[in-house]
Structures are given as C-alpha cells and as structure tokens.
Design a protein around this motif. Structure first.
Motif, short mmCIF file in Angstrom:
data_model
loop_
_atom_site.label_atom_id
_atom_site.label_comp_id
_atom_site.label_asym_id
_atom_site.label_seq_id
_atom_site.Cartn_x
_atom_site.Cartn_y
_atom_site.Cartn_z
N SER A 1 -4.13 -8.66 0.22
CA SER A 1 -3.33 -7.67 0.19
C SER A 1 -2.54 -7.34 -1.00
O SER A 1 -1.77 -8.25 -1.38
CB SER A 1 -2.63 -7.34 1.56
OG SER A 1 -1.17 -7.34 1.51
N ILE A 2 -2.66 -6.20 -1.72
CA ILE A 2 -2.06 -5.90 -2.81
C ILE A 2 -1.06 -4.65 -2.61
O ILE A 2 -1.37 -3.70 -2.10
CB ILE A 2 -3.09 -5.56 -3.95
CG1 ILE A 2 -4.09 -6.69 -4.30
CG2 ILE A 2 -2.62 -5.26 -5.17
CD1 ILE A 2 -5.43 -6.37 -4.79
N ASP A 3 0.24 -4.85 -3.01
CA ASP A 3 1.29 -3.82 -2.94
C ASP A 3 0.86 -2.64 -3.83
O ASP A 3 0.28 -2.78 -4.83
CB ASP A 3 2.52 -4.33 -3.30
CG ASP A 3 3.22 -5.27 -2.31
OD1 ASP A 3 2.74 -5.09 -1.13
OD2 ASP A 3 4.22 -5.98 -2.55
N GLY A 4 1.26 -1.60 -3.35
CA GLY A 4 1.01 -0.27 -4.12
C GLY A 4 2.19 -0.16 -5.21
O GLY A 4 3.14 -0.90 -4.98
N THR A 5 1.83 0.70 -6.32
CA THR A 5 2.96 0.84 -7.30
C THR A 5 3.21 2.29 -7.30
O THR A 5 2.43 2.90 -6.68
CB THR A 5 2.53 0.19 -8.47
OG1 THR A 5 1.39 1.15 -9.11
CG2 THR A 5 2.32 -1.10 -8.65
N ASP A 6 4.03 2.47 -8.19
CA ASP A 6 4.04 4.33 -8.50
C ASP A 6 3.01 5.13 -8.70
O ASP A 6 2.66 5.94 -8.67
CB ASP A 6 5.14 4.48 -9.80
CG ASP A 6 6.32 4.11 -9.41
OD1 ASP A 6 6.82 3.88 -8.19
OD2 ASP A 6 7.48 4.09 -10.02
N LEU B 1 -2.34 3.07 -5.33
CA LEU B 1 -2.21 2.87 -3.72
C LEU B 1 -2.07 1.31 -3.44
O LEU B 1 -2.60 0.61 -4.18
CB LEU B 1 -3.35 3.59 -2.99
CG LEU B 1 -3.36 5.07 -2.99
CD1 LEU B 1 -4.81 5.68 -2.74
CD2 LEU B 1 -2.41 5.37 -1.98
N PRO B 2 -1.63 1.12 -2.20
CA PRO B 2 -1.69 -0.32 -1.80
C PRO B 2 -3.04 -0.69 -1.52
O PRO B 2 -3.97 0.26 -0.93
CB PRO B 2 -0.83 -0.49 -0.71
CG PRO B 2 -0.60 1.02 -0.16
CD PRO B 2 -0.64 1.66 -1.39
N LEU B 3 -3.60 -1.74 -1.58
CA LEU B 3 -4.90 -2.24 -1.25
C LEU B 3 -5.04 -3.58 -0.38
O LEU B 3 -4.31 -4.42 -0.77
CB LEU B 3 -5.63 -2.46 -2.59
CG LEU B 3 -6.63 -1.42 -3.14
CD1 LEU B 3 -7.71 -2.25 -4.42
CD2 LEU B 3 -7.55 -0.88 -2.00
N PHE B 4 -5.94 -3.11 0.52
CA PHE B 4 -6.32 -4.34 1.55
C PHE B 4 -7.54 -4.67 1.80
O PHE B 4 -8.21 -3.54 2.00
CB PHE B 4 -5.56 -3.92 2.72
CG PHE B 4 -5.74 -5.49 3.81
CD1 PHE B 4 -5.13 -6.50 3.83
CD2 PHE B 4 -6.78 -4.72 4.76
CE1 PHE B 4 -5.72 -7.57 4.65
CE2 PHE B 4 -6.93 -6.00 6.02
CZ PHE B 4 -6.58 -7.38 5.54
#
Ligand code: C2E
Ligand code: MG
Ligand code: MG
Length: 725
Positions: free
Chosen positions: A266-271, A274-277
């Motif tokens: 799971s990758i956090d989103g940034t400005d 989008l977050p990715l899972f």
C-alpha cells in the motif's frame, strides 16, 4: 521626382511654345500619382494598424509556440518565427493561401478551422516540416478583428508531435507490459480507495472476470471462505510501503478454487498522486501441489489427517493478527479425551488411533469458515471458531461434540463411554499472541479436568493462580525427587471395642524448613500434571510396606486405607500395580483398603465398577469416601462393590444439634447394614458425637478425638499408649 521636375523645366526652357502644356501635363501627372499613393498608403496603413504596426505581432513573432495571424480572405497571412523555422521558410517568401492550406492541412478552412472556433474546440492538423517529419499541431483559433471585407484570426499551435510519439510508446509499453504479465501469468489488481479495483487483463483472464473493474466485495466473494479473513487483513492493512504476501484460494475461470500468492503493497498518496493499494496475483496451485507433501509432513497430523500443532500455531497467529486489525474475535477451544490412556492401555494403539481419528473427524465437522481443527498432541485437540457475539458458542459446541463422541462405538471398549473435557479462551481479548491464548485455554482445561466432561472458560483472574500453580508444580517435582513427601497415619477406631482397627494414610509434604504442606494444596496440582503418578506409586508402596512392617513389629493387624485420585483409579493396569505393591511388601490384600470418592466413582460408573471388581478380585477392600457430599444416591450402594461407607465430616460436625443430619446418618447406616456394607464416621471430635454414632449403629470412627494424622513413629506410640498394646 526632383530629376523629373528638372527635366520638365529644361524642356520648357528650350521649347517655350509648349511650356505651358508640358507643365500642365506634369502637374496633372503628379497629382494623379499622389492620389494613388495616398490611397495605397491608406490601405496599407489600415492593415498595418491592426497587424504589423502593433506590438501584438512583435510579441507573437517571438513566442516559443507555433502561431499564425491570418485573414479569412488570405489577403493577410503571417506565420511567426517558430512556425517559419519549422517549415523552413522566411518572412514574405511564401504564397499566403497555399501556406495556410498546408499548415491547416485542408482547403476547407471555413468549414474545418473556423467552425471549431464557434464550437470552442481546437483543430488538429498534420503537415510535413522542412526535414520531412510529419508534424501534428492542435490549433486553437480565435477571432482577433471582424472587418467589413474580412476577419482576422489568430491561431495558436500546440505541437503534439512529441506527445504523440510518447503515446505510441506508452501504448506499446502497456502492450508489452500486458504481454509480459500474460506470459508470466501474473495478474495485477490495484485500487486507490480499496473499494473499487482495476484488474489487469491477465487477472481478468485467470479469474474469468467479465470486466477489468471489480469491487472489493466481488473480489472477496471469489475467495475461499476460510481465506477471506486474510484478504480482509490485507485490505485493511495500513502498513505502507512494505511488500506483504498471503496465500489464498480464489475461484478461478474454470469454477474451481486455485491457490494464489497475493503480494501486495500500500502506497500513501501525495499532493499530486492518489494512494495506491494492490499487488500481484500469481497462481501457485502447482507449487502448492508440490508443497503438499512437504506441508503434509510439516503441518498435517499423521494419525488423524487434520492440522498438527505447527499448523495450529502458524494459522492461529495469522488469525490473531487479523483479529487485532479488524476487531474480530475468535474462540480457541482445547479438548482432551477423558481417560484416553485407558483406551490405549486396555485396547491397544489400533483402537486408540481409531478413537483419535474419529474424534478429529467429529471436530472437523464443527469448523466454520476461517477456523481450524488441529491435534495438539496425544489426546489433546484444538478448535478455532469465529466469535459472532454468542458467549455460549464454545460450550454448546463442546456439548455437541461430546454427544457425537458418546455415540462412537468401540467394541473392545463396551465398558467405557467416551467423553471429552474442554477449556476455552477468546482471542485477541486474553493474550498478546496466539500462543498466549492457547496456553490460557489449556489452563482452563486443566483447571476443570477433575471431572469428566468438564467445560471450563478461561478467566483473566485465573492468571494469578496459574502462575502460582506453575511455580508450585516445579517445586513439587523437586520435592518428590528430594523425598520430601511423607505419609502420616490417622487411626480408625472400632466403636464397638474402642480399639484401633485401621489407619488412613494421608500424604504430607514436609519442606526442609519443617513446614508441613497439606494435600489439599498440592494433590490437585499434582493431579493436573504427570506428578500424580509418582505420588500415588509412592503412597501405594509406602503404605503397604509400613503396614507389613507394623505387622512384623508385632502390632495388631490393621487395615491400611489409601486415597486414590481419578487418574490413579482409572489406570488400565491398576490391578497389576496394586498386586505388585502387595507382593513387594508381602502384605495380604485384606489389610489394604482403597478409598474412592463418590464423584470419582460416578464419573464413569461402568468403568469404575469394572475397576473396583478387579481390586475386589485381589481381596483389597473398598471404601466410599466423603459419602454424602457428591451425588448422594443410596441406589449406587447397590451397584458399587464397596465394603465400607465413610460418612462425610459435614454430617458429623453438628450432629449433636442437627436432627436432620442425625436422621440422614441413621438412615444411611441402616441401609448400608442391609447391604452388608460397614460404616465409619469421619471427623469425630468429641464424645457426644461418638456416642450418637454408636447409638445409630455406626461401626467405626475416625477423627481428632482419637488422633490427628501423625508420622509412623507417633502412631506406634499411639498403639502402645492409647490402646494399651
Ligand atoms: P480425606 O480422604 O477425606 O481425609 C480426611 C481428611 O480429614 C484429612 O485431611 C484429615 O486430616 C481430616 N480429618 C480427619 N479427622 C478430622 C477431624 O476430626 N476434624 C477435622 N477438621 N478434620 C479431620 P487431610 O489429611 O488434609 O487430607 C485432605 C484430603 O486430601 C483427603 O481427604 C484426601 O482426599 C486427600 N489426600 C490425603 N492424602 C492423600 C493421598 O495420599 N493421595 C490422594 N490421592 N489424596 C490424598
Ligand atoms: Mg480418605
Ligand atoms: Mg474423607
């Protein structure tokens, strides 16, 4: 102009006759040309006003994007430097109309280019640049000035050539990626909200999905019910940027469950993103099949074919972690087949294994999705059940298991009715790991295991005594090895003659500092561990040896009573052990008596009767201890081959004042007499009690009135002083 004027003036000087006409023609001509020039200048100026002469063009000229200013009658076409360079032309070097047609790639400028302005859309054109490269430009055109005869437009280009190349590259990269995934049989599933997923074409093929979009619930529905908890754990995991892996059974395109490894991250989103899972789904069915043999060895119990302890611990820990993450809870029930060793000892291992296999089969029927049945060791099993808020689930499940087990027929075991006991705990409530919770369930099992068929729930308050018990158990083991256990003897008196007729051997733990520990403290602990076997062996041999010694010393023959726990009494080789002790000590069987409690005898009455009969066959006496505290059914006196009934101290304590107690005691004595069973009263502490019991027809008495339990030397004094021997 000056030269022309000079010529005209010279002509007039040399031809004075024609001078007037010549001057007239000259002046008229000058006026005519001046008018034309003024008109032309005016036209020129008109154009220049809005175009060349303005700052606007100079700005356009130098902008780093392709631009054109043109009139729809093509009388004016201006291409800026960037566009001219692209086409390889210089200013004024081109045919205006032709250039417009070339750049827009169409002759239908009105229909295709100008119309787009009204639709507020861009127009895309393709043309060849000077180096032969095909250029794609999206033109955005706006009306600059509307005039009577024509309108002036500004077209701003956006060069798509590089982008188009990139798009082609991306498309082919995507194709390449998809083909690679297909060749490698790797499916990919991704989501930014963990609810709606995009499945790669290969995953869609693997699972037979109709489209590449799939919701979390739809995907979950394809997962084997037992593995869903793992998926739930994965999609709720907040552990970002770490690759994790689980193995799941997922329903595949052919409708069968296949094993897949799901490696996710799971990758956090940034400005900006989008977050990715999501992650890769790989079919590992073949590897799984290959691993099955290895796994069988590692994870499957050979005898029962269900999970073994390793599997229980591994899966249990996974479930434990999911419980913590998802707020789920599970029950862990530990079960023990009551007196299983008897089956093994009396009927052999084949029958023993038959019972174990069938018990495993029964347990398996109670496994619900996400749960597990496992054999921990010997006759110890475990069941993991999902908790849906019903606190009675463990006990009702165990009762159903007990019912099924009781129906299991073993020919050789016709006298033994099969039952099991259980202890249970809940996870993740009680414990910080699965092993913790398992241990708690095991302790609960032990604490209730004195009686057959017990079902005991773990309570956190048990913890203190558990720690205490474990410490005590260790200390007791050391004490046994250090011979700190000793038998004390309490005399039994004949109410008829007042003489000693027997003694009861009561165990004491005498610590090196002289502290005496009473059996109530340590016998139950010894009973829930292997230590009771050692203690009982000591009691049996020591009591026989001591009694024989007294006989040899010339004291009168007395009956030596010993106490048996459930596990002593239900041993398959009980008769042999008692016989050995008698032979070894040389004591005749009639001078040995075994005391059994009602609870013990009635927990498995058929088997108890058969064990009692075996002891009776040896000639050993049998006493029913603590009579009146258990089931208190006189009808059992009919069935059990006992020779002595010991009335519990609770009836005697207040017999002087309590009429009911007196009535009960007298009735019991009468009935026992009618069955030819002798009676003894425990806990006689005063002469009144003694008298009442003598009057009631009781045969013997035991209590502090005559003597407390004492060491053998003291009893010898008792023999000599109190009884006048
Ligand atoms: P029990 O077999 O019913 O033993 C009688 C208990 O009553 C003994 O306690 C004895 O000291 C006590 N007692 C006897 N007369 C009186 C009296 O007049 N007043 C009072 N207040 N108490 C009296 P003890 O020795 O502490 O034993 C407790 C229990 O521990 C026994 O109950 C028996 O169940 C068990 N036990 C003792 N020794 C052994 C043993 O060697 N093996 C096994 N398995 N259990 C034992
Ligand atoms: Mg006793
Ligand atoms: Mg007793």
């Amino acid at each position: 102009m000056t030269a022309a004027t000079a010529l005209v003036l010279a002509y007039c000087y040399f031809n004075p006759d024609h001078a007037f006409i010549a001057l007239l023609i000259y002046i008229s001509t000058i006026i005519f040309f001046s008018l034309i020039l003024t008109a032309a200048n005016s036209i020129y100026r008109n154009n220049q006003d809005s175009l060349h002469s303005s700052d606007f063009v100079s700005i356009v000229e130098n902008l780093n994007t392709e631009m054109m200013v043109w009139s729809d009658d093509f009388s004016y076409v201006y291409l800026n430097k960037k566009l001219r360079e692209l086409l390889g032309i210089t200013q004024n070097e081109y045919d205006q109309k032709e250039m417009i047609i070339k750049v827009f790639g169409t002759k239908n400028i009105e229909g295709r280019v100008i119309n787009k302005i009204n639709e507020n859309k861009s127009y895309e054109s393709r043309f060849k640049a000077k180096n032969g490269v095909v250029i794609s430009i999206a033109w955005s055109t706006s009306l600059v000035k509307k005039r009577k005869n024509n309108s002036i437009y500004l077209s701003t280009g956006f060069n798509l050539t590089e982008l188009k190349k990139m798009r082609v590259n991306l498309a082919s990269a995507n194709d390449f990626f998809n083909s690679s995934m297909e060749l490698a049989e790797i499916g990919v599933i991704m989501s930014s909200d963990r609810k709606n997923y995009r499945a790669s074409s290969e995953l869609a093929r693997m699972l037979g999905l109709k489209s590449g979009s799939i919701s979390a619930n739809q995907f979950r529905a394809l997962i084997h019910p037992n593995d869903r908890i793992l998926f739930d754990g994965a999609i709720n995991s907040n552990d970002t940027n770490k690759v994790k892996s689980i193995e799941l059974r997922i329903k595949s395109a052919d409708g069968n469950f296949r094993w897949y490894s799901y490696r996710y991250k799971s990758i956090d989103g940034t400005d900006h993103t989008l977050p990715l899972f999501g992650g890769a789904v790989i079919d590992i069915t073949k590897e799984h099949e290959k691993d099955i043999l290895i796994e069988r060895l590692a994870y499957i119990d050979e005898v029962t074919d269900i999970a073994n302890r390793n599997k229980l611990v591994d899966s249990g820990q996974e479930i434990f972690e999911c419980c913590q993450l998802l707020n789920y809870s599970y029950w862990i029930i530990v079960l023990d087949i009551d007196r299983f060793h008897i089956i093994n000892d009396t009927c052999g291992y084949t029958n023993g294994n038959y019972v174990l296999r069938n018990f495993a089969h029964i347990l398996y029927k109670f496994v619900t999705p996400g749960g597990l049945a496992a054999r921990i060791s010997g006759d110890n099993f475990a069941l993991i059940l999902r908790d849906y808020g019903d606190d009675d689930l463990p006990s009702s499940t165990v009762r159903s298991i007990q019912e099924e087990l009781s129906k299991l027929a073993v020919d050789e075991l016709s006298s033994i009715s099969l039952s099991c006991s259980a202890g249970y705990s809940k996870m993740p409530d009680y414990g910080s790991s699965f092993l913790d919770v398992l241990e708690h369930a095991e302790f609960a099992l032990k604490s209730g295991s004195n009686s057959k068929g017990s079902i005991c729930a773990y309570e956190p308050s048990m913890h203190d005594s558990i720690i205490g018990n474990t410490e005590l158990e260790k200390a007791l083991a050391v004490a046994i090895d250090n011979n700190e256990l000793q038998l004390f003897y309490q005399p039994k008196i004949s109410l008829d003659t007042g003489k000693i007729m027997g003694v009861e051997a009561l165990i004491r733990w005498i610590k090196p500092d002289g502290t005496i520990v009473k059996p109530d403290t340590f016998v139950p602990i010894a009973e829930s561990s292997h230590l009771i076997g050692k203690i009982s062996e000591f009691v049996l041999n020591e009591s026989c040896r001591q009694n024989k010694l007294w006989q040899k010393m010339g004291y009168p023959n007395i009956v030596m009573s010993i106490n048996f726990t459930s596990s002593d009494f239900y041993q398959a080789d009980l008769k042999e052990k008692v016989f050995e002790a008698l032979v070894k000590s040389g004591l005749e069987a009639q001078w040995l008596e075994v005391e059994l409690t009602e609870t013990l005898a009635l927990s498995d009455i058929d088997f108890a009767v058969s064990q009692m009969n075996k002891l009776r066959e040896l000639g050993v006496k049998l006493a029913m201890d603590d009579f009146g505290t258990g089931y208190s059914s006189l009808s059992y006196l009919q069935i059990l081959p006992i020779t002595l009934l010991k009335l519990d101290r609770s009836f005697i304590t207040d017999i002087e004042h309590d009429n009911i107690a007196y009535e009960i005691v007298s009735a019991v004595i009468r009935i026992a007499k009618s069955k030819k069973i002798e009676t003894i009263a425990e806990g006689i502490e005063n002469k009144t009690q003694e008298e009442i019991l003598r009057m009631a027809g009781c045969d013997y008495a035991q209590g502090f009135l005559y003597g407390k339990p004492m060491p053998p030397e003291k009893l010898q004094e008792f023999f000599e002083v109190n009884m006048g021997i």
